[in-house]
Write a protein that holds these residues in place. Structure first.
Motif, short mmCIF file in Angstrom:
data_model
loop_
_atom_site.label_atom_id
_atom_site.label_comp_id
_atom_site.label_asym_id
_atom_site.label_seq_id
_atom_site.Cartn_x
_atom_site.Cartn_y
_atom_site.Cartn_z
N ARG A 1 -6.37 5.21 -2.01
CA ARG A 1 -5.03 5.76 -2.20
C ARG A 1 -4.13 4.68 -2.81
O ARG A 1 -4.49 3.50 -2.83
N GLU A 2 -2.95 5.06 -3.27
CA GLU A 2 -2.03 4.08 -3.87
C GLU A 2 -1.66 3.01 -2.86
O GLU A 2 -1.57 1.83 -3.17
N HIS B 1 -1.55 -2.90 0.53
CA HIS B 1 -2.03 -2.69 -0.84
C HIS B 1 -2.51 -3.96 -1.54
O HIS B 1 -2.88 -3.93 -2.70
#
Length: 445
Positions: free
Chosen positions: A246-247, A416
């Motif tokens: 996912r982002e 992230h």
């Protein structure tokens, strides 16, 4: 010839079958306060005396008036705790399924509709569950890893690891294939994905979803050997399908399905739980891995060569494994830019602000000057070579092939980011090469 089950029946006292081991990155052989019970740095998965695996059996669509639902304060896969993608309280119908003693996964589609997938016993598999919870369904309790081997739990204000993070299902028959799935069953034998959790219905009709911060897996190219290369990080769904990332870890939108990849664990597969990363070693892989005795023999071999400080001319020695966190008088130190090994000295400072930046008296190179520690966790070694290289900036020492392998691995960090880290202490690696070849001076006499 006996079948495997007949052999087990005929030889009840033989060694239990080991499926593999999970080793937590960031710990050099044991937890800072010692391995205790289900909390340890290394967990072995053995064939159970009786299977406890489950498989999907039936699906129920439950409609419940909104008034009967309570606001959610729960985490996926649990009925206690707090998480932003939590479930809502189970309906009477869901409770009825739970009281039948069946495992189930509940997918809350809206305030008044839930899909419950019932699971039934699978005699051919064993299930092992990993998570932060200390409740009985969890076989291996994992807490957040603080980098730099400073694993003080008081530093952790709010864990990002799920209480019931994932489950590994192993076939009870050869070749004992191990598969990983996101989320684990709680004390009520339920996995509960709330309204805010990413979930969907696949084209074939079966429900699937992702946990809040996700379970990421990376399979190395070429297994876990001297020639291994990093693979690509993927996310594993609750039903074991493979998706691109996912982002961010908790984004609502799932990645794309990767149809040609599976959730089967390989020797050297990495499992990231958003707060701790685990290395999977197969039983066969461990058979070809150096042992603790081998690493101890290498330590004694280095010390027997009587390396000396090129300036102080005093003999250096790596401390014994059980004193691997205590700096001793004979401890070898090294300049991590050039690799020259010395005994401890208090000169060569280049500035008052950079206390650890020193000038090597042998080659005048400026860089970090740190004590060297032997990497004692054998599971992290890709070969049985001598400990010739040190990670920068922590100073953990292992074989050249092992150091170069881990220097290439981008480990998840936060929601992230990715960066290489020392497997022995989880410190983020720095410098152009992230590791340096050590230059020892032998005795002059």
């Amino acid at each position: 010839m006996f079948s495997p089950s007949q052999e087990e029946h005929c030889a009840p006292n033989k060694e239990p079958i080991k499926y593999g081991e999970l080793v937590v990155l960031g710990y050099n052989g044991c937890l800072p306060n010692g391995d205790r019970g289900r909390r340890k740095s290394r967990f072995a998965l053995y064939k159970r005396p009786k299977s406890n695996g489950v498989r999907a059996s039936s699906v129920h669509v439950i409609s419940t008036p909104q008034a009967s639902k309570d606001p959610c304060t729960q985490e996926e896969g649990s009925r206690a705790g707090s998480c932003q993608a939590c479930a809502i309280s189970p309906s009477p119908e869901e409770e009825a399924i739970s009281t039948r003693g069946q495992h189930s996964i509940s997918y809350t589609l809206s305030r008044n509709q839930t899909v419950v997938v019932e699971y039934t016993h699978d005699k051919d598999t064993d299930m092992f569950q990993i998570g932060r919870s200390t409740e009985s369904p969890i076989d291996f309790v994992v807490t957040d890893t603080i980098s730099g081997n400073q694993n003080d739990e008081s530093q952790i204000t709010q864990s990002t690891i799920s209480r019931f993070a994932c489950r590994i299902v192993c076939d009870r028959n050869p070749p004992y294939t191990a598969r990983i799935f996101a989320a684990g069953f709680d004390s009520s034998k339920n996995i509960f994905l709330g309204e805010k959790a990413a979930k969907w219905k696949n084209p074939d009709g079966h429900m699937d979803g992702l946990t809040t911060n996700g379970v990421l897996v990376m399979h190395p190219k070429g297994g876990f050997t001297e020639e291994s290369k990093p693979g690509v990080w993927r996310e594993i769904s609750v039903c074991g399908d493979v998706y691109t990332l996912r982002e961010t870890r908790s984004a609502q939108q799932r990645g794309k399905l990767v149809e040609n990849e599976t959730n089967v664990l390989q020797d050297g597969s990495l499992i990231d739980l958003c707060g701790a990363t685990l290395l999977w070693r197969t039983a066969d892989g461990l058979f070809h891995t150096p042992t603790q005795k081998h690493i101890e023999a290498l330590r004694q071999e280095i010390n027997a060569a009587r390396p000396q400080c090129p300036v102080g001319l005093n003999t250096l020695a790596f401390p014994s494994i059980n004193r691997k966190d205590v700096v001793e008088e004979k401890q070898p130190w090294a300049y991590l830019t050039c690799g020259h090994v010395h005994g401890y000295h208090n000169w060569g400072h280049r500035s008052d602000t950079e206390a650890n930046e020193r000038e090597c008296p042998m080659c005048r190179t400026v860089g970090p000057y740190v004590p060297l520690w032997l990497g004692c966790e054998a599971g992290f070694y890709v070969d049985a070579g001598p400990p010739t290289h040190a990670f920068s900036p922590c100073g953990h020492v292992c074989s050249e092939k092992s150091a170069k392998y881990w220097s290439q691995i981008p480990l998840p960090h936060g929601t992230h980011a990715f960066h290489a880290a020392c497997p022995f202490c989880a410190t983020q690696l720095t410098g152009e090469e992230s590791c340096v070849k050590l230059i020892f001076q032998g005795p002059i006499d």
